[in-house]
Design an enzyme around this catalytic site. Sequence first.
Site, PDB file in Angstrom:
ATOM      1  N   SER A   1       0.809  -1.213   0.000  1.00  0.00           N
ATOM      2  CA  SER A   1       0.000   0.000   0.000  1.00  0.00           C
ATOM      3  C   SER A   1       0.845   1.268   0.000  1.00  0.00           C
ATOM      4  O   SER A   1       0.333   2.355  -0.168  1.00  0.00           O
ATOM      5  CB  SER A   1      -0.950   0.005   1.202  1.00  0.00           C
ATOM      6  OG  SER A   1      -0.240   0.205   2.392  1.00  0.00           O
TER       7      SER A   1
ATOM      8  N   LYS B   1       0.777   4.131   6.529  1.00  0.00           N
ATOM      9  CA  LYS B   1       0.010   5.093   5.733  1.00  0.00           C
ATOM     10  C   LYS B   1       0.617   6.472   5.941  1.00  0.00           C
ATOM     11  O   LYS B   1       1.310   6.715   6.929  1.00  0.00           O
ATOM     12  CB  LYS B   1      -1.455   5.137   6.210  1.00  0.00           C
ATOM     13  CG  LYS B   1      -2.227   3.836   6.052  1.00  0.00           C
ATOM     14  CD  LYS B   1      -2.759   3.646   4.648  1.00  0.00           C
ATOM     15  CE  LYS B   1      -3.549   2.339   4.531  1.00  0.00           C
ATOM     16  NZ  LYS B   1      -2.683   1.141   4.678  1.00  0.00           N
TER      17      LYS B   1
END
Lengths: 201, 201
Positions: free
Chosen positions: B119, B156
Site C-alpha cells: 500500500s 500510511k
Amino acid sequence: MDRKGQIYRYIKTEISRKGLPPTIREIGNRFNISSTNGVRYFLNKLEDDGLIERQNRMARGIRIIDRVPASTGTPVPILGRVPAGKPSFSEENVEDTILLDSSLAKGSGVFAVRVHGDSMVGAGINDGDIAVVKPNPLPQSGEIVVALIEDEVTLKRIIKKGREVILRPENDDYPELNLTKLGHDRIRILGSVLTIIRRFY
Amino acid sequence: MDRKGQIYRYIKTEISRKGLPPTIREIGNRFNISSTNGVRYFLNKLEDDGLIERQNRMARGIRIIDRVPASTGTPVPILGRVPAGKPSFSEENVEDTILLDSSLAKGSGVFAVRVHGDSMVGAGINDGDIAVVKPNPLPQSGEIVVALIEDEVTLKRIIKKGREVILRPENDDYPELNLTKLGHDRIRILGSVLTIIRRFY
DNA sequence: TTGACTACTGCACATTTGTGCAGTAGGCTG
DNA sequence: CAGCCTACTGCACAAATGTGCAGTAGTCAA
C-alpha cells in the site's frame, strides 16, 4: 513459512536477549511444537546446514556458528564523492560513518553511497537513500548494482543475457545502457547493493 | 586469592569461550569446590555485588551484568505480530533484534515492524521492508505512520486538514481512510516511521 | 572461651533438560 | 493406491542441574 530459519533466528535473538541459548522445550513453546522431538528435528537440520553446533547432553548446548565473527556492529563509511576508479576511503571522501548490524552489512570492504536521482524509483529506491554496497566485480543477473559511469555513481539493475550485459534503470524516463556495446572503459561496476536505508527526518 | 573475583572472571571467560554460562557444578569443578553450595555461596555474593544476575531454576541461568553499554548502537526489536492495543515486546512477539546506529533509531521505545503488502509502494516502501518506528501518538501531517487497523499493522501517510484526519496509502489501488468519519475505535496510531530498511539477499 | 563470620562439605530432592524409540497426519509422486 | 517425505506427537527415561537444609573447620575479635 520457513520454520527452520525462524527457529534459527529465534535462537540468535534469545542469545542476545537473555545471554544464553534456549532449551529445546523453550523453542518448542515459542513455536507451539509440543514434542521435544519436533524441535530436535529442526535442530538436526540446522546442525546439518552448519548453522548451529550442539554440545552433547549439555543443557542449552546450542551454539550459533558465525562464519563472520559478528561483532556488535560494523562501522560503514558513507562515501560522498567517488572519484575515478575505485572508491576511496580517504578522509575527504567519507561523508559520514554509520554503525550497522552485521546482518545488514556482512562481508568485507562494505561501504555506502548516497543515492542521487530517481533512476531506480521503480524498485523503491529514492533520491537521498543510502545504499549499502558490497564490493563485487561479478554480480549476478538481476541484482541491483552500483556503477561508476563517467565519474558519476549510479544504481542500476544488471541484466546478463548470454554475452550481453545491460544496466537497466527502473524508471522509464531513463535509457538502458548496453555494456557490451559501450565497452567497459568508462563504466566500472563497484559492487552489489546489500541494503537500502532511508531516513524520514 | 580473591576467589570471588576469580569465579567472576571464570564465568565471563566461559561465556565467551563456549557461548554459554557454566553450571554450578562446572564452576565447582574448576575451583575444587565439591559442594554445589560452596559455589552458590559465591554466586550469591556476586549477585549482591550486582556483578551477575541469576535466573531462577534455569540451567546455566547466570548472566554477567555489564554497566558499560559497549556500542553506539541501539538494539531494536522487530515485532512479528502486534496484537490488540499497544505493541508488546513480550518474547513471542519479537521476531528478531537488530542493532541500529543511534542516527537511525533515536529516541526511546523505538521498535520495528516488517511491512506487509504494497500500500506504500508510491513512497518507495515495499513488501518485506523493515520500518523503524518511534512511538508517537500525535504525528505531524505528512508523516508516514504505522497504524493498527483491526489488529493489522499498516503504513500510511497521515494528512491533517483542519478537523479531518486522513490515512492515505501511496498506491491508487487502496482507499483512503478518514479517521474522523470512522471514529478512532478500531484504529490506533502507533508511531511515525523513522527509517526504512530493505535487505537484498 | 565464646561467638560471629567465612568458606565451605554432604546429601536428599525436585526440576529441568536432553535423548531414544515408536507412531502418525498430510502432502506429493509415480 | 502405495510409498516416501516432512513435520511433527507422545511417552518414558536418565542425566544434568538448581535448591534446601544441616553441619563444620578455621580464623579473628572481644
